[in-house]
Design a protein around this motif. Structure first.
Motif, PDB file in Angstrom:
ATOM      1  N   PRO A   1     -11.833  16.133 -33.069  1.00  0.00           N
ATOM      2  CA  PRO A   1     -12.511  15.285 -32.068  1.00  0.00           C
ATOM      3  C   PRO A   1     -13.978  15.663 -31.857  1.00  0.00           C
TER       4      PRO A   1
ATOM      5  N   GLN B   1     -17.172   8.235 -21.404  1.00  0.00           N
ATOM      6  CA  GLN B   1     -16.375   8.651 -22.554  1.00  0.00           C
ATOM      7  C   GLN B   1     -16.576  10.133 -22.854  1.00  0.00           C
TER       8      GLN B   1
ATOM      9  N   ASP C   1     -13.610  12.837 -22.892  1.00  0.00           N
ATOM     10  CA  ASP C   1     -13.325  13.572 -24.128  1.00  0.00           C
ATOM     11  C   ASP C   1     -13.400  15.077 -23.916  1.00  0.00           C
TER      12      ASP C   1
END
Length: 251
Positions: A98, A139, A143
């Motif tokens: 990620p 976001q 995250d």
């Protein structure tokens, strides 16, 4: 009005670019460090596998209880490396990948910003930039929470399992019977017909008189019987002499 809109657009563009650049820098650093952390963990797993092999080789040369204890420890330690392998794979998938993906996200956001800035409609561009900045920040925070939560969860799972395995390994090591293995070792030093060390110590601890008497008794059953016969014969002879003396006095 148009000038103010352009100024607002330029200010928002710089703000978004700064945010993107900041994420690009620090997420890149985090990605590299987490990747190194995973590689170190994988190397630790490899070293642990070597340790398991060496313990098994050594255990095969030892006395029964020690051998059993070491092999059980090796089995538990090998099980821990299976958990460590799972830890490596999860960290790679849930943390490193990620973070690595943010390289692509940053490039997309930067291109999107440049495209909106090139639009002639300043008012509409400003609204889009506001939405883009808001979406990017939202976001990013989400995250970060997800990535770090995954890291903590993976580490907790591994260390929880490690505590269980280490506890079992410790208990098995403590069960090794030292006295029993020591006796096995001592017995292995002497052939079956060779006097044990304990017998030798006992023999050496006797006094000279005890050793002399023991030697006479051990010299042979026939000699012991002969001594007893001689003693009995002496008693009989003495009795016969007494009888003769009485008879002579009567005469």
């Amino acid at each position: 009005m148009l000038r103010r809109s352009l100024e607002n657009r330029d200010a928002q563009t710089r703000q978004l670019q700064d945010a993107v650049t900041n994420v690009e820098k620090h997420f890149g650093e985090l990605c590299q460090i987490f990747a190194a952390y995973v590689r170190k963990t994988a190397r630790l797993r490899d070293k642990a596998d070597l340790l398991v092999n060496e313990i098994n080789v050594y255990a095969s040369t030892e006395t029964p209880k020690l051998k059993q204890g070491l092999k059980t420890f090796a089995d538990e330690f090998a099980k821990l490396q299976d958990y460590r392998q799972a830890e490596v794979e999860r960290l790679e998938a849930k943390v490193v990948e990620p973070l690595k993906a943010y390289g692509t996200i940053v490039k997309m956001k930067r291109a999107e910003t440049e495209l909106q800035r090139a639009t002639m409609d300043a008012a509409r561009t400003t609204r889009h930039l506001e939405e883009t900045i808001d979406s990017f920040e939202k976001q990013k925070i989400k995250d970060i929470k997800t990535i770090f939560s995954e890291f903590i969860t993976i580490e907790m799972l591994f260390h929880g399992k490690a505590l269980e395995v280490y506890t079992a390994a410790y208990q098995n090591i403590q069960k090794i019977d030292e006295e029993e293995d020591l006796e096995v070792f001592r017995n292995s030093l002497y052939p079956p017909d060779y006097p044990s060390r304990l017998d030798i110590v006992r023999a050496n601890s006797k006094s000279p008189l005890q050793r002399s008497l023991s030697a006479k008794c051990v010299s042979g059953t026939g000699q012991v019987s002969t001594c007893r016969l001689r003693k009995d014969q002496q008693i009989e002879d003495d009795e016969e002499d007494e009888d003769l003396d009485v008879t002579e006095e009567e005469n």
